[in-house]
Write a protein that holds these residues in place. Sequence first.
Motif, PDB file in Angstrom:
ATOM      1  N   VAL A   1       5.854   5.527   0.657  1.00 53.68           N
ATOM      2  CA  VAL A   1       5.407   6.807   1.198  1.00 53.68           C
ATOM      3  C   VAL A   1       4.914   7.674   0.040  1.00 53.68           C
ATOM      4  CG1 VAL A   1       6.091   8.864   2.486  1.00 53.68           C
ATOM      5  CG2 VAL A   1       7.051   6.625   3.099  1.00 53.68           C
ATOM      6  N   SER A   2       3.625   8.031   0.075  1.00 53.10           N
ATOM      7  CA  SER A   2       3.039   8.823  -1.017  1.00 53.10           C
ATOM      8  C   SER A   2       2.897  10.290  -0.658  1.00 53.10           C
ATOM      9  CB  SER A   2       1.662   8.270  -1.393  1.00 53.10           C
ATOM     10  OG  SER A   2       0.800   8.326  -0.271  1.00 53.10           O
ATOM     11  N   ASP A   3       2.974  10.599   0.653  1.00 51.99           N
ATOM     12  CA  ASP A   3       2.882  11.996   1.068  1.00 51.99           C
ATOM     13  C   ASP A   3       3.500  12.125   2.457  1.00 51.99           C
ATOM     14  OD1 ASP A   3       0.050  10.577   1.298  1.00 51.99           O
ATOM     15  OD2 ASP A   3       0.289  11.855   3.040  1.00 51.99           O
ATOM     16  N   SER A   4       3.843  13.347   2.825  1.00 54.45           N
ATOM     17  CA  SER A   4       4.450  13.584   4.129  1.00 54.45           C
ATOM     18  C   SER A   4       3.614  14.578   4.909  1.00 54.45           C
ATOM     19  CB  SER A   4       5.870  14.126   3.982  1.00 54.45           C
ATOM     20  OG  SER A   4       6.337  14.563   5.246  1.00 54.45           O
ATOM     21  N   LEU A   5       3.212  14.198   6.107  1.00 57.79           N
ATOM     22  CA  LEU A   5       2.478  15.130   6.961  1.00 57.79           C
ATOM     23  C   LEU A   5       3.416  16.148   7.586  1.00 57.79           C
ATOM     24  CD1 LEU A   5       0.706  12.316   6.928  1.00 57.79           C
ATOM     25  CD2 LEU A   5      -0.650  13.610   8.557  1.00 57.79           C
ATOM     26  N   VAL A   6       4.732  15.852   7.555  1.00 60.03           N
ATOM     27  CA  VAL A   6       5.728  16.757   8.122  1.00 60.03           C
ATOM     28  C   VAL A   6       6.038  17.886   7.150  1.00 60.03           C
ATOM     29  CG1 VAL A   6       8.042  16.928   9.120  1.00 60.03           C
ATOM     30  CG2 VAL A   6       6.724  14.812   9.382  1.00 60.03           C
TER      31      VAL A   6
ATOM     32  N   ALA B   1       4.555   6.443  10.288  1.00 60.88           N
ATOM     33  CA  ALA B   1       3.739   6.759   9.109  1.00 60.88           C
ATOM     34  C   ALA B   1       2.295   6.350   9.373  1.00 60.88           C
ATOM     35  CB  ALA B   1       4.276   6.018   7.876  1.00 60.88           C
ATOM     36  N   VAL B   2       1.412   6.776   8.477  1.00 58.65           N
ATOM     37  CA  VAL B   2      -0.018   6.476   8.646  1.00 58.65           C
ATOM     38  C   VAL B   2      -0.617   5.871   7.379  1.00 58.65           C
ATOM     39  CG1 VAL B   2      -0.654   8.866   8.043  1.00 58.65           C
ATOM     40  CG2 VAL B   2      -2.285   7.444   9.323  1.00 58.65           C
ATOM     41  N   GLU B   3      -1.415   4.838   7.589  1.00 53.47           N
ATOM     42  CA  GLU B   3      -2.257   4.270   6.527  1.00 53.47           C
ATOM     43  C   GLU B   3      -3.565   3.872   7.198  1.00 53.47           C
ATOM     44  OE1 GLU B   3      -2.442   1.078   8.218  1.00 53.47           O
ATOM     45  OE2 GLU B   3      -2.065  -0.003   6.368  1.00 53.47           O
ATOM     46  N   MET B   4      -4.369   3.031   6.563  1.00 52.07           N
ATOM     47  CA  MET B   4      -5.712   2.828   7.112  1.00 52.07           C
ATOM     48  C   MET B   4      -6.180   1.369   7.135  1.00 52.07           C
ATOM     49  SD  MET B   4      -7.514   6.224   5.460  1.00 52.07           S
ATOM     50  CE  MET B   4      -8.770   6.311   6.725  1.00 52.07           C
ATOM     51  N   GLU B   5      -5.263   0.405   7.000  1.00 51.75           N
ATOM     52  CA  GLU B   5      -5.697  -0.993   6.845  1.00 51.75           C
ATOM     53  C   GLU B   5      -4.990  -2.035   7.705  1.00 51.75           C
ATOM     54  OE1 GLU B   5      -4.837   0.942   4.179  1.00 51.75           O
ATOM     55  OE2 GLU B   5      -6.840   1.393   3.416  1.00 51.75           O
TER      56      GLU B   5
ATOM     57  N   GLY C   1       0.788  -1.217   0.000  1.00 51.00           N
ATOM     58  CA  GLY C   1       0.000   0.000   0.000  1.00 51.00           C
ATOM     59  C   GLY C   1       0.822   1.270   0.000  1.00 51.00           C
ATOM     60  N   SER C   2       0.133   2.365   0.269  1.00 50.73           N
ATOM     61  CA  SER C   2       0.814   3.649   0.396  1.00 50.73           C
ATOM     62  C   SER C   2       0.539   4.214   1.784  1.00 50.73           C
ATOM     63  CB  SER C   2       0.348   4.626  -0.684  1.00 50.73           C
ATOM     64  OG  SER C   2      -1.014   4.922  -0.492  1.00 50.73           O
ATOM     65  N   CYS C   3       1.355   5.180   2.167  1.00 51.77           N
ATOM     66  CA  CYS C   3       1.201   5.760   3.506  1.00 51.77           C
ATOM     67  C   CYS C   3       1.664   7.205   3.497  1.00 51.77           C
ATOM     68  CB  CYS C   3       1.995   4.949   4.534  1.00 51.77           C
ATOM     69  SG  CYS C   3       3.781   4.980   4.283  1.00 51.77           S
ATOM     70  N   GLY C   4       1.291   7.922   4.542  1.00 50.40           N
ATOM     71  CA  GLY C   4       1.779   9.275   4.759  1.00 50.40           C
ATOM     72  C   GLY C   4       2.843   9.239   5.855  1.00 50.40           C
ATOM     73  N   SER C   5       3.971   9.914   5.615  1.00 46.45           N
ATOM     74  CA  SER C   5       5.051   9.893   6.608  1.00 46.45           C
ATOM     75  C   SER C   5       4.761  10.829   7.774  1.00 46.45           C
ATOM     76  CB  SER C   5       6.378  10.294   5.963  1.00 46.45           C
ATOM     77  OG  SER C   5       7.383  10.368   6.968  1.00 46.45           O
TER      78      SER C   5
ATOM     79  N   VAL D   1      -9.459   7.580  10.120  1.00 45.40           N
ATOM     80  CA  VAL D   1      -9.845   8.800   9.396  1.00 45.40           C
ATOM     81  C   VAL D   1      -8.683   9.325   8.560  1.00 45.40           C
ATOM     82  CG1 VAL D   1     -11.603   9.498  11.062  1.00 45.40           C
ATOM     83  CG2 VAL D   1      -9.267  10.326  11.341  1.00 45.40           C
ATOM     84  N   PHE D   2      -9.010   9.845   7.420  1.00 47.78           N
ATOM     85  CA  PHE D   2      -8.017  10.476   6.545  1.00 47.78           C
ATOM     86  C   PHE D   2      -7.967  11.977   6.832  1.00 47.78           C
ATOM     87  CE2 PHE D   2      -6.396  12.256   2.595  1.00 47.78           C
ATOM     88  CZ  PHE D   2      -5.419  11.359   2.217  1.00 47.78           C
ATOM     89  N   TYR D   3      -9.134  12.575   7.058  1.00 49.30           N
ATOM     90  CA  TYR D   3      -9.215  14.022   7.301  1.00 49.30           C
ATOM     91  C   TYR D   3      -9.490  14.281   8.769  1.00 49.30           C
ATOM     92  CZ  TYR D   3      -9.632  14.102   2.247  1.00 49.30           C
ATOM     93  OH  TYR D   3      -9.397  13.925   0.901  1.00 49.30           O
TER      94      TYR D   3
HETATM   95  N1  HPA Z   1      -3.326   9.209   5.742  1.00 53.80           N
HETATM   96  C1  HPA Z   1      -3.906   8.014   5.762  1.00 53.80           C
HETATM   97  N2  HPA Z   1      -3.670   7.073   4.874  1.00 53.80           N
HETATM   98  C2  HPA Z   1      -2.804   7.348   3.888  1.00 53.80           C
HETATM   99  C3  HPA Z   1      -2.168   8.575   3.808  1.00 53.80           C
HETATM  100  C4  HPA Z   1      -2.440   9.555   4.779  1.00 53.80           C
HETATM  101  O1  HPA Z   1      -1.896  10.667   4.762  1.00 53.80           O
HETATM  102  N3  HPA Z   1      -1.376   8.556   2.707  1.00 53.80           N
HETATM  103  C5  HPA Z   1      -1.531   7.329   2.159  1.00 53.80           C
HETATM  104  N4  HPA Z   1      -2.385   6.602   2.869  1.00 53.80           N
END
Ligand code: HPA
Length: 236
Positions: free
Chosen positions: A205-210, A180-184, A91-95, A160-162
């Motif tokens: 890592v698809s995006d960074s919250l930092v 990092a964060v993902e949802m599964e 999957g992908s995640c946010g750092s 939650v994503f938002y």
């Molecule tokens: N938050 C939650 N799940 C995600 C994110 C994120 O920023 N990026 C990729 N999966």
Amino acid sequence: MATPHIEVNDSSLIAKTVLMPGDPLRAKFIADTYLKDVQLINSVRNMLGYTGYYKGKKITVMGSGMGMPSIGIYSYELYQVYGVEQIIRVGSCGSYSPIINVYDVIIVTDAYSESSYAKTAYNMDENTLPGDFDLIKDLNNSAKMLGYPVFNEIIHSSDVFYRADSHEFKQIRDQFGCAAVEMESFALFANAIYLNKKAACILTVSDSLVTNQATTAQERQVSFNKMMEIALEAAK
Ligand code: HPA
């Protein structure tokens, strides 16, 4: 023995090892790009699943959808109804970390969650659940063999994503050690532990919250391919 969500009547159409991206079109991409003798095995709700061969090893790749309720349903049915032994989420995640950047690859050691999934489903009290030790070792060995650097990290499986407070992640990161964060992953790991099966998760890592850096679709594909190669080599 089809389920409400998977239209397969013959278990032998599903491999013992399943790779699960969130996006069903990613499952199609993986099947088209990496597998031979591919057969479409599921299209209920467009949650595409394919079975084929990677270097002679039978593999199924199927979408999980987004979030714990969705992966919870599909992974439970794959393990319990179809006799699947191991599921690797890709999957992908946010750092959450200043030293982990977009395109980096993370092998998940444990998933922390505030989700009630494990408690509700199985009366498990833990809020952090581990991936399978042997699968994690296999993923690390295949990354090393391919020469791709990886991080091994605890991640946050979020419901939650938002969020109203975009800085709240720092408290979760610092309190629970999440990089990092993902949802599964938390629901997948809970199912595997309860059913005595194996599960692991590898993420790009698809995006960074930092830094708020985000990836382009094309760049994402390159790091996604590295992650897929690691997972496919570990799966065989
Ligand atoms: N938050 C939650 N799940 C995600 C994110 C994120 O920023 N990026 C990729 N999966």
